[in-house]
Motif scaffolding. Structure first.
Motif, PDB file in Angstrom:
ATOM      1  N   SER A 167      35.666  43.922  41.083  1.00 53.46           N
ATOM      2  CA  SER A 167      36.742  44.083  40.120  1.00 53.46           C
ATOM      3  C   SER A 167      36.235  43.639  38.749  1.00 53.46           C
ATOM      4  O   SER A 167      35.714  44.454  37.996  1.00 53.46           O
ATOM      5  CB  SER A 167      37.978  43.307  40.551  1.00 53.46           C
ATOM      6  OG  SER A 167      39.041  43.592  39.681  1.00 53.46           O
TER       7      SER A 167
ATOM      8  N   GLY B 104      32.763  44.695  37.722  1.00 56.93           N
ATOM      9  CA  GLY B 104      32.826  46.125  37.422  1.00 56.93           C
ATOM     10  C   GLY B 104      31.537  46.920  37.507  1.00 56.93           C
ATOM     11  O   GLY B 104      31.298  47.773  36.653  1.00 56.93           O
ATOM     12  N   GLY B 105      30.697  46.668  38.489  1.00 63.16           N
ATOM     13  CA  GLY B 105      29.475  47.460  38.651  1.00 63.16           C
ATOM     14  C   GLY B 105      28.202  46.686  38.365  1.00 63.16           C
ATOM     15  O   GLY B 105      27.102  47.184  38.613  1.00 63.16           O
TER      16      GLY B 105
ATOM     17  N   ALA C 171      31.881  49.878  45.528  1.00 59.73           N
ATOM     18  CA  ALA C 171      33.114  50.334  44.898  1.00 59.73           C
ATOM     19  C   ALA C 171      33.342  49.509  43.642  1.00 59.73           C
ATOM     20  O   ALA C 171      33.170  48.290  43.666  1.00 59.73           O
ATOM     21  CB  ALA C 171      34.291  50.146  45.840  1.00 59.73           C
ATOM     22  N   VAL C 172      33.693  50.184  42.548  1.00 58.83           N
ATOM     23  CA  VAL C 172      34.169  49.470  41.370  1.00 58.83           C
ATOM     24  C   VAL C 172      35.675  49.634  41.379  1.00 58.83           C
ATOM     25  O   VAL C 172      36.218  50.668  41.004  1.00 58.83           O
ATOM     26  CB  VAL C 172      33.537  49.999  40.072  1.00 58.83           C
ATOM     27  CG1 VAL C 172      34.060  49.202  38.886  1.00 58.83           C
ATOM     28  CG2 VAL C 172      32.023  49.882  40.145  1.00 58.83           C
ATOM     29  N   SER C 173      36.330  48.595  41.894  1.00 55.78           N
ATOM     30  CA  SER C 173      37.769  48.693  42.156  1.00 55.78           C
ATOM     31  C   SER C 173      38.506  47.735  41.227  1.00 55.78           C
ATOM     32  O   SER C 173      38.970  46.685  41.625  1.00 55.78           O
ATOM     33  CB  SER C 173      38.046  48.375  43.621  1.00 55.78           C
ATOM     34  OG  SER C 173      37.343  47.213  44.027  1.00 55.78           O
ATOM     35  N   TYR C 174      38.543  48.148  39.966  1.00 50.97           N
ATOM     36  CA  TYR C 174      39.146  47.333  38.923  1.00 50.97           C
ATOM     37  C   TYR C 174      40.681  47.423  39.005  1.00 50.97           C
ATOM     38  O   TYR C 174      41.369  46.433  38.862  1.00 50.97           O
ATOM     39  CB  TYR C 174      38.641  47.845  37.568  1.00 50.97           C
ATOM     40  CG  TYR C 174      38.913  46.963  36.394  1.00 50.97           C
ATOM     41  CD1 TYR C 174      38.186  45.783  36.201  1.00 50.97           C
ATOM     42  CD2 TYR C 174      39.863  47.303  35.447  1.00 50.97           C
ATOM     43  CE1 TYR C 174      38.419  44.972  35.112  1.00 50.97           C
ATOM     44  CE2 TYR C 174      40.099  46.498  34.347  1.00 50.97           C
ATOM     45  CZ  TYR C 174      39.383  45.334  34.183  1.00 50.97           C
ATOM     46  OH  TYR C 174      39.621  44.536  33.098  1.00 50.97           O
TER      47      TYR C 174
END
Lengths: 173, 173
Positions: free
Chosen positions: B30, B33-34, B54-57
């Motif tokens: 989150s 972010g990557g 996963a970039v799950s912001y």
């Protein structure tokens, strides 16, 4: 000159454009591996324009996370315009974003194929109007290739978002 | 001192450890972010130990990409030990990796809550043996918080992977 923008500069440019137009984007990254997403999240309040991203470096994650049909990678290989387009479209649809952006390429130092040298990267943008793919060949080492590809992916998306906004305004007159 | 390692140094340390043990990891990020994924992909031949990320912001992407049950974020909020653990477990199971690592926190400059100040980040690691969560509060700006959290997430995973290897060797004697 857009080419002289840094990765974070490209992200700020895109953020301003998308926020103004109330649009969002999602990312699916192979060789850039999170750099596009990280640049987006670097902008405070990123949730206003960034829907999320997949880092789909392996073939399996391209299908599971980015929604690429399994047959696409098998038929065209992971580093191909077809796979790049499918990644951009897949992640856009999966996260319900207005735009999808994707990267797949050969960051090096090894991995060159008959078709593509080290430094070759396919960049793709997807919107409801379809997919756009560009092939670039970058010099420098692994990090330089990845940074340049991430920046150019964001700029390709800027171009698409700008053009589509102009068209929408035009058609509304 | 591990605390003085850079993000890329932590990624190289983890890569060597996982490749030696023939293990893989997946990430769900989150606030970072990557950055975790990007550090992993920065190591040539990353597909040997990195299954994807996963970039799950956004809350929605935590469910769609990282496999977090929708009720978890609703019940505990996005920045919580429960959500961090669910992200690490969710992405590990989704990509069939040996380990999952996750970050969720408040990178700033705004977003502080009653419970957590700006700079608070929950780091989680998941393996078949269960989940480990740590809370950290970092100083500095948005970029400094994210870089430190990404590095510490990789180091937390290093610790788990090392410990589990020792136990496996021990129980095999």
């Amino acid at each position: 000159m857009k080419r002289e923008l840094s990765l974070s500069g490209a992200a700020r440019l895109l953020a301003a454009l998308l926020i103004r137009n109330k649009k969002t984007f999602a990312s699916a990254e192979s060789c850039t591996g999170g750099m596009v997403a990280s640049a987006a999240v670097g902008v405070p309040g990123a949730s206003r324009f960034f829907a999320g991203g997949a880092v789909s470096y392996s073939d399996r994650s391209k299908t599971i996370l980015a929604g690429v049909p399994a047959g696409t990678v098998r038929r065209y290989t992971a580093v191909s315009p077809e796979t790049a387009a499918a990644m951009a479209k897949g992640i856009r649809e999966k996260l319900g974003a207005d735009y999808g952006v994707a990267t797949t390429g050969i960051a090096g130092p090894t991995g060159a194929t008959e078709k593509d040298p080290v430094g070759a990267v396919y960049l793709a943008v997807s919107s409801a109007r379809g997919e756009t793919v560009r092939r670039r060949v970058y010099g420098g080492g692994r990090r330089a290739v990845r940074l340049a590809a991430a920046r150019d992916a964001l700029l390709l998306l800027c171009g698409t978002a700008e053009r589509e906004t102009e068209k929408t305004i035009g058609s509304g007159r």
